[in-house]
Design an enzyme around this catalytic site. Structure first.
Site, PDB file in Angstrom:
ATOM      1  N   ASP A 258     -22.805  53.918 -39.612  1.00  0.00           N
ATOM      2  CA  ASP A 258     -22.997  55.273 -39.123  1.00  0.00           C
ATOM      3  C   ASP A 258     -21.968  56.145 -39.840  1.00  0.00           C
ATOM      4  OD1 ASP A 258     -23.908  57.389 -37.455  1.00  0.00           O
ATOM      5  OD2 ASP A 258     -22.102  57.132 -36.241  1.00  0.00           O
TER       6      ASP A 258
ATOM      7  N   ASP B 220     -26.529  55.447 -31.368  1.00  0.00           N
ATOM      8  CA  ASP B 220     -26.409  54.158 -32.063  1.00  0.00           C
ATOM      9  C   ASP B 220     -26.680  52.970 -31.151  1.00  0.00           C
ATOM     10  OD1 ASP B 220     -25.493  55.415 -34.468  1.00  0.00           O
ATOM     11  OD2 ASP B 220     -23.529  55.650 -33.529  1.00  0.00           O
TER      12      ASP B 220
ATOM     13  N   ASP C  13     -20.672  54.669 -33.025  1.00  0.00           N
ATOM     14  CA  ASP C  13     -19.796  55.110 -31.945  1.00  0.00           C
ATOM     15  C   ASP C  13     -20.483  56.047 -30.970  1.00  0.00           C
ATOM     16  OD1 ASP C  13     -20.076  57.307 -33.536  1.00  0.00           O
ATOM     17  OD2 ASP C  13     -17.939  57.740 -33.737  1.00  0.00           O
TER      18      ASP C  13
END
Length: 819
Positions: free
Chosen positions: A293, A565, A561
């Site tokens: 990410d 996700d 985070d």
């Protein structure tokens, strides 16, 4: 609302109405002691001890001390690791805002009591079943139901523990705690640390299962042969049987695996990495595809509003290019007229007033919202009609004000799904330079919900920059050098993400795709196979991408985070979350980086490789003894008259050739890459030595039975040849030899032969006649060479099996059998 009083809280604590965690990160002390002592092999060892003591062979009971030492070491190491990990887990504990005595404070979710008033907002995971009292939320219950749709929750609606908040803010009252929660009643699926498939665990379980099945029948048959057919005394038959069964038990293998994994998690804990699933250390070491990410991983997660630009329909990418110098890196950009012409101050004041009012009513908590709050001072001079909190699915937020219409800010593609050529051109131009573009749009219509209002038009562009982590380039280079395919998956504009990834040093950063253009499953599967950067990805698409990569045969790790996700983190083979991220991400992840430092990833991978490589070589040494003991038992049953070892002799061989050297050699830092052939490599290392030792012992058995007819001579010759060959196998299994390995192996050889001389009577070693001395010398000279030849032949066959064009007849036959 004032919430509970301290007296009410204490009363509920006394009544046990606390939101206690039913699934702690580590086992309890009672579980550790029980699971290290009450095992099948320990039970079998106790039975063997009793049998030996009953027949009066007290010296052959010394093997029990090895078992006790192994068990105690295992318990001590695991308790030591537990204490460290538990302390570390406190730092990663989910927090919740609770209203008590009229004041809001942050406490651990495990400190909640029944009827507590809690404040939930975007990114929070619902810690306990609750009822909405005031405000509104959108929650995702996919971890409970599997359905990924966001559900609106208003006053009076119920929330289930384990679901997570995707947008909004609300006060809620806890209605269930602990085991009474909905999630707990369905085996805590919401907080489930997914037990990923572990080749290491599966392989060891397969080995232990086979041994457990054959060990008892072989022992019974051997005793029957010795006592009833050969006519040995009951004491002699029992001693021979115990020696054979002890040889088959890989008594240190389970301990070594447990200790290696536990110490691995302990080493990572010292590097501020919390391992929430022990076997994920191994899984991450096998990863060949890492999905990153962007925010919080490659970048620091903080942003800055660099520029506020008015949007005019007559603007084109060409005029922008002529007017604005975008050649400098975003880190060098500053608010000077030499880079950007200053917009009209009246325009800036108008935008500041709009944004100030938006910031006052929107409670979004993410890097973009933080950057906007830092840039625009909160104002409350407009009357709110309806707020639209940010959602990772919608990718926009905003509000409608009385008499002012609706203001929305977000990504251009989502605010204007039907397209706006001028706006798209501008955004594309800025995105190529690494900016994240936020569009502020206005409509005269006062919206009453999250749907896009009619007449929406862009009025301004906000250019934001991400701060790239200083350690990101080195970390990306490490994974590239290890052959790990990196995929950057983000909800931002793909061009922006690609530009940032390129600055961070990502290989093939120019191979990017806009996930909104992936309409079919076939498109998505092709994209994940060919591209390295993915933008405008929804949470459902992230999950689908991980699934597609796994379907293509990859071992996939996912870092993240945010709430968006969570679905992908749960689907990945190994999930890594940042401690600064959302509670939902931390709760579902296998590994939590407590310092939120992406640079810790290489340490985790290397630690996993070290653990697996050391267990693999050690398992080979344990299996040598198991294999040749099984083979010798069968040969004794069908051809021999006496089993050629006593328990105390097997104990010394095990200590010098397996227990001590594997423990010391396991301290090495072996960071070699690993593959999916754990069991194959173990048997390739173990088989040559096991079959050679079996052949040598069988030759000695035949000579002794046919010529010398001496049990003492048989035991002595077999003991010397087996010990020598076993330590010769150490050189093969742990090749190539460095100085440390040579010191350990040659030191064990010296200890073995010195013990044979000093403890001759205790070990029941007799003298050898001249002919037997010659035979032993020949076997000890040539058998190590045989071990090396067989090992080289097996490795050659294995290498040939990997050649798909010419695998060889044997592997072609195996392939046909598999079909």
């Amino acid at each position: 609302m004032t919430g509970l009083t301290n007296e009410q809280v204490n009363q509920r604590i006394e009544e046990g109405q606390v939101n206690a965690n039913e699934n702690p990160n580590t086992r309890t002390y009672k579980q550790i002691i029980r699971e290290n002592t009450l095992t099948f092999f320990n039970f079998l060892n106790i039975v063997l001890l009793v049998l030996v003591l009953l027949v009066g062979s007290y010296k052959n009971s010394m093997f029990v001390f090895v078992i006790i030492i192994n068990t105690v070491i295992g318990i001590i190491q695991e308790i030591r690791a537990k204490k460290t990990i538990d302390k570390l887990a406190i730092l990663a504990q989910s927090k919740v805002s609770v209203l008590r005595e009229g004041a809001v404070s942050s406490i651990s979710t495990e400190e909640l009591v029944l009827d507590d008033y809690i404040l939930l907002k975007t990114g929070d995971q619902v810690p306990a079943d609750a009822r909405v009292l005031e405000g509104s939320l959108e929650v995702n219950e996919s971890l409970l139901t599997g359905e990924a749709d966001n559900l609106a929750k208003n006053a009076g609606d119920e929330l289930f523990s384990g679901s997570f908040v995707t947008s909004g803010e609300a006060y809620c009252q806890v209605v269930h705690v602990g085991k009474d929660n909905y999630a707990a009643q369905i085996t805590s699926e919401a907080k489930e640390f997914k037990r990923h498939n572990s080749e290491l665990r599966n392989s060891l379980n397969a080995i232990l299962k086979v041994i457990s099945i054959i060990i008892v029948p072989l022992g019974i048959l051997l005793f029957y042969k010795q006592y009833y057919l050969v006519g040995d005394s009951i004491g002699g038959a029992v001693v021979s049987t115990v020696a054979a069964v002890l040889g088959m038990i890989p008594e240190g293998l389970v301990l070594l695996t447990s200790v290696a994994l536990t110490l691995g998690s302990l080493v990572l804990a010292r590097k501020q990495t919390l391992v929430q699933e022990l076997y994920c250390i191994e899984t991450l070491a096998r990863v060949d595809t890492l999905c990153l990410d962007k925010t919080g991983t490659i970048t620091e997660g903080s942003m800055c509003v660099e520029y506020i630009l008015p949007f005019m329909e007559e603007d084109t990418p060409e005029t922008v290019k002529n007017d604005i110098n975008l050649e400098k890196c975003s880190e060098e950009l500053s608010h000077t007229e030499t880079v950007y012409p200053q917009p009209d101050q009246s325009f800036v004041r108008e935008i500041e007033e709009i944004m100030g009012n938006l910031m006052a009513v929107l409670k979004d908590e993410n890097a973009t919202a933080d950057a906007l709050r830092k840039r625009f001072r909160i104002k409350k001079n407009l009357t709110l009609k309806c707020a639209v909190p940010f959602s990772s699915d919608r990718k926009y937020s905003g509000a409608s004000f009385a008499g002012q219409g609706t203001f929305l800010m977000g990504a251009a593609q989502f605010l204007f799904p039907e397209g706006n050529e001028t706006l798209t051109g501008l955004c594309g131009r800025y995105a190529k330079e690494g900016f994240r573009i936020l569009v502020l749009a206005h409509s005269e219509t006062e919206a009453e919900g999250p749907e896009l209002p009619e007449g929406l038009k862009p009025i301004a562009l906000f250019l934001l920059t991400d701060v790239i982590r200083a350690e990101a380039p080195d970390t990306l280079r490490f994974f590239d050098s290890q052959g790990v395919d990196l995929k950057v998956i983000s909800g931002d504009d793909p061009v922006t993400v690609a530009s940032i990834a390129k600055k961070a040093g990502l290989k093939n950063a120019d191979r990017y795709v806009d996930a909104t253009t992936l309409y079919t499953q076939e498109d998505l599967e092709q994209a994940v196979a060919e591209c390295s950067v993915f933008g405008r990805v929804t949470p459902q698409q992230k999950k689908a991408m991980v699934q597609a990569l796994k379907a293509q045969g990859h071992t996939v790790a996912m870092t993240g985070d945010g709430v968006n996700d969570v679905l992908a983190l749960k689907e990945a083979d190994c999930s890594v979350a940042m401690a600064q991220g959302s509670d939902a991400a931390k709760n579902i992840a296998n590994v939590v980086l407590l310092d939120s430092n992406f640079a810790s990833m290489p340490h985790i991978v290397n630690q996993g490789r070290r653990v697996v490589n050391n267990i693999r070589t050690a398992a080979s040494m344990f299996l040598i003894k198991t294999i040749f003991s099984v083979c010798l038992s069968l040969l004794t049953i069908f051809f021999g008259s006496a089993y050629p070892f006593e328990p105390i002799q097997m104990s010394l061989i095990s200590a010098c050739a397996v227990g001590i050297p594997t423990f010391l050699l396991a301290q090495e830092n072996n960071y070699d890459k690993i593959d999916h052939t754990f069991l194959r490599h173990v048997f390739m290392n173990a088989f040559p030595a096991a079959i050679t030792i079996t052949a040598c012992v069988f030759v000695i058995m035949e000579v002794c039975q046919g010529v010398y007819r001496s049990t003492d001579m048989l035991n002595t010759a077999c003991f010397l040849v087996t010990g020598w060959n076993y330590m010769a196998a150490l050189k093969t299994v742990y090749a190539p030899l460095n100085t440390y390995r040579k010191v350990i192996i040659y030191g064990m050889q010296f200890i073995f032969f010195m013990s044979s001389v000093v403890l001759q009577n205790l070990l029941t070693l007799g003298t050898l006649e001249y002919g037997m001395i010659v035979l032993v010398f020949i076997l000890m000279t040539f058998s190590p060479i045989v071990i090396e030849i067989i090992t080289a032949w097996l490795k050659k066959m294995y290498a040939r099996s990997l050649d798909k064009e010419n695998p060889g007849k044997f592997f072609e036959f195996l392939a046909k059998l598999q079909k």
